[in-house]
Design an enzyme around this catalytic site. Structure first.
Site, PDB file in Angstrom:
ATOM      1  N   TYR A  79       0.834  -1.221  -0.048  1.00 17.70           N
ATOM      2  CA  TYR A  79       0.030   0.035   0.167  1.00 17.70           C
ATOM      3  C   TYR A  79       0.874   1.236  -0.167  1.00 17.70           C
ATOM      4  CZ  TYR A  79       0.628   0.803   4.989  1.00 17.70           C
ATOM      5  OH  TYR A  79       1.030   1.223   6.439  1.00 17.70           O
ATOM      6  N   CYS A  80       0.090   2.265  -0.633  1.00 18.20           N
ATOM      7  CA  CYS A  80       0.941   3.527  -0.457  1.00 18.20           C
ATOM      8  C   CYS A  80      -0.163   4.678  -0.085  1.00 18.20           C
ATOM      9  CB  CYS A  80       1.316   3.997  -1.629  1.00 18.20           C
ATOM     10  SG  CYS A  80       0.331   4.098  -3.076  1.00 18.20           S
ATOM     11  N   GLN A  81       0.121   5.826  -0.352  1.00 15.34           N
ATOM     12  CA  GLN A  81      -0.822   7.017   0.237  1.00 15.34           C
ATOM     13  C   GLN A  81      -2.100   6.991  -0.308  1.00 15.34           C
ATOM     14  OE1 GLN A  81      -0.256   8.791   2.950  1.00 15.34           O
ATOM     15  NE2 GLN A  81      -2.073   9.607   2.939  1.00 15.34           N
ATOM     16  N   ILE A 108      -3.829   3.825   2.061  1.00 16.32           N
ATOM     17  CA  ILE A 108      -3.819   3.269   3.248  1.00 16.32           C
ATOM     18  C   ILE A 108      -5.290   3.446   3.728  1.00 16.32           C
ATOM     19  CG2 ILE A 108      -3.069   5.585   3.981  1.00 16.32           C
ATOM     20  CD1 ILE A 108      -1.672   4.237   6.656  1.00 16.32           C
TER      21      ILE A 108
END
Length: 118
Positions: A79-81, A108
């Protein structure tokens, strides 16, 4: 003619919706089974908020640190932002290195909402 079109449209929309639910259910199953959750954001982003137990390896460091992820068949959730670029780039990079069980959870917020909704 229009009736057929609307029926096909409803079936298509239902198919996309079912697909997403299947992907989300798989994320939940993987987390429950102990998959590695990998946060590919910056250390500052990670410090502000991260998924419990997630390991932080920023996308720029991932090519040099992929040996830290364990066996190539390990289940890994990325996952990332926002779910756009970084986690998808990380997925591609890890697949190129031979990792075979990778899921992109997107951003996220999406990961938190999927896990908390179960």
């Amino acid at each position: 003619m229009f009736r057929t079109f609307y029926i096909l449209l409803i079936i298509t929309l239902f198919s996309f919706s079912s697909c997403k639910n299947k992907e989300d259910r798989e994320l939940v199953e993987w987390v429950e089974k102990g998959a590695l959750v990998l946060d590919v954001r910056t250390p500052d982003e990670y410090e502000k908020r991260h998924f419990p137990g997630a390991v932080n390896i920023p996308i720029d460091s991932l090519p040099l640190r992929s040996d830290e992820l364990g066996p190539k068949d390990r289940q890994i959730i990325l996952y990332c932002q926002s779910g756009g670029g970084r986690s998808q780039r990380a997925k591609s990079l890890l697949e190129e290195k031979g990792f075979s069980h990778i899921r992109n959870a997107g951003g996220i917020d999406h990961l938190f909402s999927v896990i908390s909704s179960e």
